[in-house]
Structure formats: structure tokens, C-alpha cells
Enzyme design. Structure first.
Site, PDB file in Angstrom:
ATOM      1  N   ASP A 188      -7.876 -12.827  36.186  1.00 39.51           N
ATOM      2  CA  ASP A 188      -8.460 -11.478  36.209  1.00 39.51           C
ATOM      3  C   ASP A 188      -7.395 -10.546  36.757  1.00 39.51           C
ATOM      4  OD1 ASP A 188      -8.842 -12.270  38.968  1.00 39.51           O
ATOM      5  OD2 ASP A 188     -10.941 -12.731  38.556  1.00 39.51           O
TER       6      ASP A 188
ATOM      7  N   GLU B 299      -7.252 -25.913  45.292  1.00 46.04           N
ATOM      8  CA  GLU B 299      -6.846 -25.138  46.485  1.00 46.04           C
ATOM      9  C   GLU B 299      -6.593 -25.982  47.744  1.00 46.04           C
ATOM     10  OE1 GLU B 299      -9.871 -22.113  46.880  1.00 46.04           O
ATOM     11  OE2 GLU B 299      -9.558 -21.370  44.859  1.00 46.04           O
TER      12      GLU B 299
ATOM     13  N   ASN C 179      -5.403 -27.394  40.607  1.00 46.31           N
ATOM     14  CA  ASN C 179      -5.643 -25.964  40.397  1.00 46.31           C
ATOM     15  C   ASN C 179      -5.486 -25.187  41.706  1.00 46.31           C
ATOM     16  OD1 ASN C 179      -6.718 -23.932  38.495  1.00 46.31           O
ATOM     17  ND2 ASN C 179      -8.545 -23.874  39.807  1.00 46.31           N
TER      18      ASN C 179
ATOM     19  N   GLU D 171      -7.996 -18.918  35.812  1.00 40.83           N
ATOM     20  CA  GLU D 171      -9.038 -18.025  36.340  1.00 40.83           C
ATOM     21  C   GLU D 171      -8.563 -16.572  36.281  1.00 40.83           C
ATOM     22  OE1 GLU D 171     -10.477 -19.339  40.190  1.00 40.83           O
ATOM     23  OE2 GLU D 171     -10.298 -21.445  39.637  1.00 40.83           O
TER      24      GLU D 171
ATOM     25  N   HIS E 249      -5.568 -14.887  39.935  1.00 40.65           N
ATOM     26  CA  HIS E 249      -6.399 -13.734  40.312  1.00 40.65           C
ATOM     27  C   HIS E 249      -5.398 -12.687  40.790  1.00 40.65           C
ATOM     28  CE1 HIS E 249     -10.155 -15.853  39.962  1.00 40.65           C
ATOM     29  NE2 HIS E 249      -9.660 -16.857  40.666  1.00 40.65           N
TER      30      HIS E 249
HETATM   31  O1  9MR Z   1     -16.523 -16.701  40.893  1.00 44.29           O
HETATM   32  C1  9MR Z   1     -17.070 -17.729  41.696  1.00 44.29           C
HETATM   33  C2  9MR Z   1     -18.252 -17.177  42.481  1.00 44.29           C
HETATM   34  O2  9MR Z   1     -19.273 -16.758  41.595  1.00 44.29           O
HETATM   35  C3  9MR Z   1     -18.763 -18.247  43.419  1.00 44.29           C
HETATM   36  O3  9MR Z   1     -19.734 -17.674  44.233  1.00 44.29           O
HETATM   37  C4  9MR Z   1     -17.628 -18.774  44.297  1.00 44.29           C
HETATM   38  C5  9MR Z   1     -18.106 -19.931  45.178  1.00 44.29           C
HETATM   39  O4  9MR Z   1     -18.537 -21.004  44.404  1.00 44.29           O
HETATM   40  O5  9MR Z   1     -16.550 -19.220  43.505  1.00 44.29           O
HETATM   41  C6  9MR Z   1     -16.018 -18.246  42.654  1.00 44.29           C
HETATM   42  O6  9MR Z   1     -14.976 -18.825  41.870  1.00 44.29           O
HETATM   43  C7  9MR Z   1     -13.816 -19.231  42.586  1.00 44.29           C
HETATM   44  C8  9MR Z   1     -13.304 -20.490  41.914  1.00 44.29           C
HETATM   45  O7  9MR Z   1     -14.312 -21.463  41.885  1.00 44.29           O
HETATM   46  C9  9MR Z   1     -12.065 -21.017  42.635  1.00 44.29           C
HETATM   47  N1  9MR Z   1     -11.049 -20.004  42.724  1.00 44.29           N
HETATM   48  C10 9MR Z   1     -11.473 -18.712  43.268  1.00 44.29           C
HETATM   49  C11 9MR Z   1     -12.693 -18.199  42.505  1.00 44.29           C
HETATM   50  C12 9MR Z   1     -13.100 -16.819  43.021  1.00 44.29           C
HETATM   51  O8  9MR Z   1     -13.531 -16.897  44.332  1.00 44.29           O
END
Ligand code: 9MR
Length: 354
Positions: free
Chosen positions: A268, A159, A202, A266, A238
Site C-alpha cells: 500500500d 515479522e 515475510n 502487502e 507498506h
Molecule cells: O490489515 C490487517 C488488520 O485488518 C488486522 O487487524 C491486523 C491484525 O491481525 O493485521 C493487519 O494486517 C497486517 C498483516 O497481517 C501483517 N503485516 C502488517 C499488516 C498491517 O498491520
């Protein structure tokens, strides 16, 4: 695997287990059923919550019967793995990696360099640019070296583009301290630590439209043209059921046009993007979701085979999703129910390639 082959193998495994159990011999074998994602022609996996893997049998069973790839949902992020400058906490990540290796499941590492999940020692770090560079390099190389030979691939940088695609993410500490070169150098450092690991950039929003997509594609194409060791692009995806198919198709085909491996990393599919607090999941919603998941899997399966790194959903059952907490709404964005029963969308994915 073809259905016919699976039908032959399942009884064969059952016979093996039966005859061995009579002699008390432990056999370890891969379980394949005729309703398994292991039949898909590309890797399929899930983001894993390690405490659920440790404690929830139904959760673990989905991984054993369905997954050919796993990513860590949180335990490989810097705040978890590297909570103090000279402290690395490997316990949970090792647990996941050992489980995967023992069960022949590929591990995708998520994520080495991100603007979020930063521990206080990083946000409070004081040093000149050489000290920051050393911090970045040591962080990446210690982690990649620890998992060398077990973790197949890494989201090296996550990101780095602004939410709206207007440029590099200005609020990222890495960008502020090290300039835009932190991206290329992160790949270089990871490659030095494990030359066999496949390295990914990513990000999210390739399906939103031109601005974000072009910013991401320009970044990866630029890295490629400069000879930076990048092997793949992760499309987080997402998304929600109202996203037009054409946008998703374009996201996937333009990623493939880079020549890199493509990971839908990722996935969903939210069914309540309008935040309706009283919405209830029903068979109509289930079918809409199934159609969208099927479409995504079909589009993915149509890019060249060698570029199909796989599809990973961000969680297993609806109870695992980050979406309900983040948006404070009911939602059902994944392929299994709260109790890990298969949803219509599971069969949508399975049938997408038939
Ligand atoms: O799903 C993840 C959540 O449980 C964590 O709290 C959060 C912070 O570490 O990250 C979420 O996963 C993210 C991923 O690492 C990067 N892309 C977005 C995802 C959803 O926020």
C-alpha cells in the site's frame, strides 16, 4: 496476455455467452477485459476481507475481474483459525479458498507463525519446551494439511525481526519459549505437512535502509544455507509516496539476489504519511500515487521471471485499508476508490509493463 489477444478474446467470450444463454446452458469462464490486471506478466492479487467478499458485489467483482492471487487479510491468523487448543474454525478461510479455487485464483496463506493475533490459550499456555514445540508443530501442520492442494504458498513466519532491524524480535512469544530455532523448525513442519507448498518468510521495512534490510536478508540467507525448505521472501512494502525510488528498487533487487521467489506481499502507498487531518485527495495526489505504484511494478517486473511470485495489495479499495484506523488519519493508499472505481494508480500499474 497481450492487448490484441484480449481484444480478440473478449468478443469471443461475449459470443459464447450469448449463444449459450439462448440454449440456457451455464458457462463458467474467466472474464478478461482490456483493463484487467490479468494482462500483467506476473500474478497480481489482493488481501481479502471475507465478510466483504460475502456481502459486497462490487468488491467481489474486482476479485473476479482483476485478481490472479489472493491472501487472507485476517481469517488465516491463529486467533481466527485456531481460537482454542483443540478448536479450529475453518468457515471463513474455507469460504475464501473455495471462492478462489472455483475462479482459478491462486491462494497465498497468511500467516502461520506471528507474534501478533495470538489467542489467549496461547499467551496463557503453560508447558515445558517440548509442550511448546508440540503446540507449534500441531498448529502449523493441522492448518497446512487442511488446505493442502488448495493453498499454493504460505507466509510461514511473519515479522521475526525487530522493528528497527537490531536483532530477532525479543517480544515474540515464539522466540521467548522456543529460541531462534523456531523459525527454521516452522518451515520444516510446514514442508512435512505439504511438500508442494511454497514457503515464504515475510517482513516489512526492506526499503527503509541497510539495518532492517540486512537483518532480513541475513536471516533468509542463513535459512537457505542450512537447507531449510524456504522458497520465497515476502516484502510487505507498506510504504508511502515520499519513499525514494532507489530504496524501493534496492529492496526488490536485493531480495531477488537471494535467489528466492519475491512476493511484494502487502503493498500500500500512503499519501498522508505526515498525518494531516484535513488533507483531501485530489488529482495531483492521484498522479503522485500512480507514479509510485508504477515504479514499484516496473522494478518488480525487472527481476528474473522465475522469481516474480507476484504483487499483492493490502486491500482493494481505500475503504478497506488498515492505515486510516491504525494511524487515525485520512488516507488513500490503494488502487480503487471507496466504491471500487479504478484510481489513476490502477492504470499506473497496468501501464508499468508496457
Ligand atoms: O490489515 C490487517 C488488520 O485488518 C488486522 O487487524 C491486523 C491484525 O491481525 O493485521 C493487519 O494486517 C497486517 C498483516 O497481517 C501483517 N503485516 C502488517 C499488516 C498491517 O498491520
Amino acid at each position: 496476455m497481450k492487448r490484441t489477444t484480449a481484444l480478440l478474446i473478449v468478443p469471443a467470450i461475449a459470443v459464447m455467452l450469448f449463444s449459450c444463454s439462448k440454449k440456457n446452458i451455464a458457462v463458467s469462464t474467466t472474464v478478461v477485459t482490456d483493463t484487467s490486471f490479468k494482462q500483467l506478466p506476473f500474478p497480481f492479487g489482493f488481501a481479502v476481507n471475507v465478510s466483504k467478499l460475502r456481502t459486497n458485489i462490487a468488491y467481489k467483482n474486482i476479485l473476479l475481474t482483476q485478481a490472479t492471487s489472493v491472501s487472507a487479510e485476517t481469517v488465516m491468523k491463529i486467533a481466527y483459525l485456531h481460537p482454542a487448543q483443540n478448536t479450529y474454525v475453518w468457515t471463513d478461510a474455507d469460504y475464501l479458498v473455495d471462492f478462489a479455487v472455483q475462479n482459478n485464483i491462486r491462494v497465498h496463506g497468511h500467516t502461520l507463525v506471528w507474534h501478533q493475533s495470538l489467542p489467549a490459550w496461547v499467551t496463557n499456555f503453560v508447558g515445558d519446551s517440548a509442550a511448546w514445540e508440540n503446540l507449534l508443530k500441531t498448529h502449523i501442520q493441522t492448518i497446512v494439511a487442511h488446505f493442502k492442494g488448495k493453498v499454493t504458498s504460505w507466509d510461514v513466519v511473519n515479522e521475526a525481526i525487530e522493528n528497527d532491524g537490531s536483532g530477532y524480535r525479543a517480544s515474540s512469544l515464539w522466540y521467548q519459549k522456543l529460541g531462534i530455532g523456531f523459525i527454521a523448525r516452522s518451515f520444516q513442519y510446514a514442508h512435512e505437512a505439504d511438500p508442494n507448498a511454497l514457503l515464504f518468510y515475510n517482513d516489512y521495512g526492506n526499503e527503509w535502509g541497510n539495518t532492517k534490510r540486512n537483518a532480513i536478508l541475513n536471516l533468509v540467507n542463513d535459512l537457505k544455507s542450512k537447507g531449510v525448505p524456504i522458497n520465497g521472501i515476502g516484502l510487505q512494502m507498506h510504504t508511502d509516496y515520499t519513499q525514494p525510488d532507489a530504496n524501493i528498487q534496492t529492496a526488490i533487487s536485493t531480495a531477488a539476489a537471494t535467489g528466492l521467489k519475491v512476493h511484494i506481499s502487502e503493498l500500500d502507498i500512503s499519501m498522508n504519511p505526515s498525518n494531516n487531518q484535513t488533507l483531501v485527495f485530489n488529482s495531483i495526489i492521484a498522479q503522485q500515487q500512480s507514479d509510485k505504484f508504477k515504479m514499484v511494478a516496473k522494478a518488480f517486473n525487472s527481476i528474473p521471471k522465475a522469481q516474480q511470485y507476484g504483487i499483492t495489495t493490502w486491500g482493494i479499495g481505500d475503504a478497506d485499508t488498515w492505515i486510516t484506523g491504525f494511524y487515525s488519519r485520512p488516507d488513500w493508499p490503494l488502487l480503487f476508490e471507496n466504491n471500487y472505481q479504478k484510481k489513476a494508480a490502477f492504470f499506473g500499474v497496468l501501464n508499468s509493463v508496457k
